[in-house]
Design a protein around this motif. Structure first.
Motif, PDB file in Angstrom:
ATOM      1  N   ASP A 108       0.834  -1.212   0.000  1.00 42.10           N
ATOM      2  CA  ASP A 108       0.000   0.000   0.000  1.00 42.10           C
ATOM      3  C   ASP A 108       0.865   1.257   0.000  1.00 42.10           C
ATOM      4  N   LEU A 109       1.910   1.261   0.832  1.00 42.59           N
ATOM      5  CA  LEU A 109       2.811   2.411   0.907  1.00 42.59           C
ATOM      6  C   LEU A 109       3.515   2.629  -0.430  1.00 42.59           C
ATOM      7  N   VAL A 110       4.011   1.559  -1.035  1.00 45.17           N
ATOM      8  CA  VAL A 110       4.699   1.658  -2.322  1.00 45.17           C
ATOM      9  C   VAL A 110       3.766   2.246  -3.374  1.00 45.17           C
ATOM     10  N   LEU A 111       2.558   1.697  -3.483  1.00 43.17           N
ATOM     11  CA  LEU A 111       1.620   2.158  -4.504  1.00 43.17           C
ATOM     12  C   LEU A 111       1.215   3.616  -4.278  1.00 43.17           C
ATOM     13  N   LYS A 112       0.987   3.995  -3.036  1.00 49.35           N
ATOM     14  CA  LYS A 112       0.617   5.387  -2.712  1.00 49.35           C
ATOM     15  C   LYS A 112       1.771   6.332  -3.044  1.00 49.35           C
ATOM     16  N   THR A 113       2.987   5.939  -2.691  1.00 49.66           N
ATOM     17  CA  THR A 113       4.160   6.779  -2.969  1.00 49.66           C
ATOM     18  C   THR A 113       4.374   6.942  -4.466  1.00 49.66           C
ATOM     19  N   LEU A 114       4.215   5.864  -5.226  1.00 48.26           N
ATOM     20  CA  LEU A 114       4.372   5.952  -6.684  1.00 48.26           C
ATOM     21  C   LEU A 114       3.313   6.868  -7.284  1.00 48.26           C
ATOM     22  N   GLU A 115       2.098   6.788  -6.772  1.00 46.12           N
ATOM     23  CA  GLU A 115       1.033   7.678  -7.242  1.00 46.12           C
ATOM     24  C   GLU A 115       1.369   9.136  -6.923  1.00 46.12           C
ATOM     25  N   ASP A 116       1.820   9.389  -5.690  1.00 47.64           N
ATOM     26  CA  ASP A 116       2.186  10.748  -5.281  1.00 47.64           C
ATOM     27  C   ASP A 116       3.342  11.297  -6.115  1.00 47.64           C
ATOM     28  N   ALA A 117       4.260  10.417  -6.537  1.00 45.49           N
ATOM     29  CA  ALA A 117       5.425  10.830  -7.323  1.00 45.49           C
ATOM     30  C   ALA A 117       5.104  10.952  -8.814  1.00 45.49           C
ATOM     31  N   LYS A 118       3.846  10.731  -9.168  1.00 45.27           N
ATOM     32  CA  LYS A 118       3.390  10.831 -10.561  1.00 45.27           C
ATOM     33  C   LYS A 118       4.021   9.779 -11.466  1.00 45.27           C
ATOM     34  N   ALA A 119       4.337   8.602 -10.888  1.00 37.40           N
ATOM     35  CA  ALA A 119       4.802   7.484 -11.709  1.00 37.40           C
ATOM     36  C   ALA A 119       3.652   7.070 -12.624  1.00 37.40           C
ATOM     37  N   GLU A 120       3.991   6.505 -13.772  1.00 39.68           N
ATOM     38  CA  GLU A 120       2.986   6.198 -14.784  1.00 39.68           C
ATOM     39  C   GLU A 120       2.877   4.703 -15.043  1.00 39.68           C
ATOM     40  N   GLU A 121       1.680   4.282 -15.424  1.00 45.02           N
ATOM     41  CA  GLU A 121       1.411   2.904 -15.827  1.00 45.02           C
ATOM     42  C   GLU A 121       1.909   1.884 -14.805  1.00 45.02           C
ATOM     43  N   THR A 122       1.564   2.092 -13.559  1.00 40.80           N
ATOM     44  CA  THR A 122       1.986   1.205 -12.483  1.00 40.80           C
ATOM     45  C   THR A 122       1.161  -0.074 -12.492  1.00 40.80           C
ATOM     46  N   VAL A 123       1.861  -1.208 -12.470  1.00 38.71           N
ATOM     47  CA  VAL A 123       1.208  -2.513 -12.356  1.00 38.71           C
ATOM     48  C   VAL A 123       1.828  -3.262 -11.189  1.00 38.71           C
ATOM     49  N   SER A 124       1.014  -4.103 -10.571  1.00 39.12           N
ATOM     50  CA  SER A 124       1.470  -4.923  -9.457  1.00 39.12           C
ATOM     51  C   SER A 124       1.163  -6.378  -9.789  1.00 39.12           C
ATOM     52  N   ILE A 125       2.149  -7.240  -9.590  1.00 38.41           N
ATOM     53  CA  ILE A 125       1.968  -8.664  -9.836  1.00 38.41           C
ATOM     54  C   ILE A 125       2.172  -9.393  -8.517  1.00 38.41           C
ATOM     55  N   ASP A 126       1.141 -10.106  -8.066  1.00 39.73           N
ATOM     56  CA  ASP A 126       1.215 -10.868  -6.828  1.00 39.73           C
ATOM     57  C   ASP A 126       1.880 -12.207  -7.122  1.00 39.73           C
ATOM     58  N   ILE A 127       3.068 -12.412  -6.553  1.00 32.90           N
ATOM     59  CA  ILE A 127       3.775 -13.675  -6.741  1.00 32.90           C
ATOM     60  C   ILE A 127       4.000 -14.365  -5.396  1.00 32.90           C
ATOM     61  N   THR A 128       3.105 -14.080  -4.454  1.00 32.22           N
ATOM     62  CA  THR A 128       3.186 -14.680  -3.127  1.00 32.22           C
ATOM     63  C   THR A 128       3.218 -16.200  -3.249  1.00 32.22           C
ATOM     64  N   GLY A 129       4.224 -16.819  -2.644  1.00 35.39           N
ATOM     65  CA  GLY A 129       4.351 -18.268  -2.647  1.00 35.39           C
ATOM     66  C   GLY A 129       4.844 -18.859  -3.947  1.00 35.39           C
ATOM     67  N   LYS A 130       5.068 -18.038  -4.954  1.00 35.89           N
ATOM     68  CA  LYS A 130       5.502 -18.522  -6.262  1.00 35.89           C
ATOM     69  C   LYS A 130       6.967 -18.228  -6.552  1.00 35.89           C
ATOM     70  N   SER A 131       7.580 -17.385  -5.726  1.00 31.61           N
ATOM     71  CA  SER A 131       8.975 -17.023  -5.912  1.00 31.61           C
ATOM     72  C   SER A 131       9.615 -16.780  -4.551  1.00 31.61           C
ATOM     73  N   PRO A 132      10.838 -17.254  -4.364  1.00 28.76           N
ATOM     74  CA  PRO A 132      11.525 -16.966  -3.106  1.00 28.76           C
ATOM     75  C   PRO A 132      12.058 -15.531  -3.039  1.00 28.76           C
ATOM     76  N   LEU A 133      11.988 -14.790  -4.146  1.00 28.50           N
ATOM     77  CA  LEU A 133      12.528 -13.434  -4.189  1.00 28.50           C
ATOM     78  C   LEU A 133      11.696 -12.439  -3.400  1.00 28.50           C
ATOM     79  N   THR A 134      10.382 -12.508  -3.550  1.00 25.00           N
ATOM     80  CA  THR A 134       9.504 -11.478  -3.015  1.00 25.00           C
ATOM     81  C   THR A 134       8.068 -11.962  -3.076  1.00 25.00           C
ATOM     82  N   ASP A 135       7.159 -11.169  -2.518  1.00 28.42           N
ATOM     83  CA  ASP A 135       5.735 -11.484  -2.605  1.00 28.42           C
ATOM     84  C   ASP A 135       5.034 -10.682  -3.698  1.00 28.42           C
TER      85      ASP A 135
END
Length: 132
Positions: free
Chosen positions: A30-57
């Motif tokens: 939530d913090l990441v997405l809100k910060t990216l929105e506030d910073a005027k980042a464009e075309e933001t997508v989020s991919i949920d890889i919970t349990g599918k990768s040891p790198l991250t969720d």
């Protein structure tokens, strides 16, 4: 961090698989997405890889309009994570600012210039690997 049982974002019309950023199940995302929105980042997508990768969720991919904007988005995100108590994230890709990676453990954020993002097309790579 508690794993999410479902992705609560809306489908992105331009690409199959990745999700357009909206709401999430984790405070750091939530913090990441809100910060990216506030910073005027464009075309933001989020991919949920919970349990599918040891790198991250979660993998978040976004764009800045220029080298300077990509760097500013990365700086603002790093500062927001520190101020919220998530520690200092690992950041790669500065000072060139074509592709900056911000690793906040449970969320990895890729910030691209648009033409670099188009060239690497990592949304397709990650969504093909983990959403089928």
């Amino acid at each position: 961090m508690m794993p999410s049982s479902s992705d609560t974002t809306e489908a992105m019309p331009a690409a199959a698989g990745p999700r357009e950023a909206s709401t999430s199940a984790t405070p750091v995302l939530d913090l990441v997405l809100k910060t990216l929105e506030d910073a005027k980042a464009e075309e933001t997508v989020s991919i949920d890889i919970t349990g599918k990768s040891p790198l991250t969720d979660h993998m978040v991919i976004t764009s800045g309009r220029s080298h300077r904007h990509v760097g500013a988005v990365a700086d603002q995100l790093e500062r927001a994570l520190r101020e919220a108590g998530y520690g200092k994230p690992r950041v790669e890709g500065l000072p060139h600012c074509d592709w900056v990676l911000v690793d906040a453990d449970d969320v990895i954020v890729h910030i691209f210039r648009p033409e670099v993002r188009d060239f690497y097309n990592i949304e397709k790579l990650w969504s093909a690997e983990f959403t089928d």
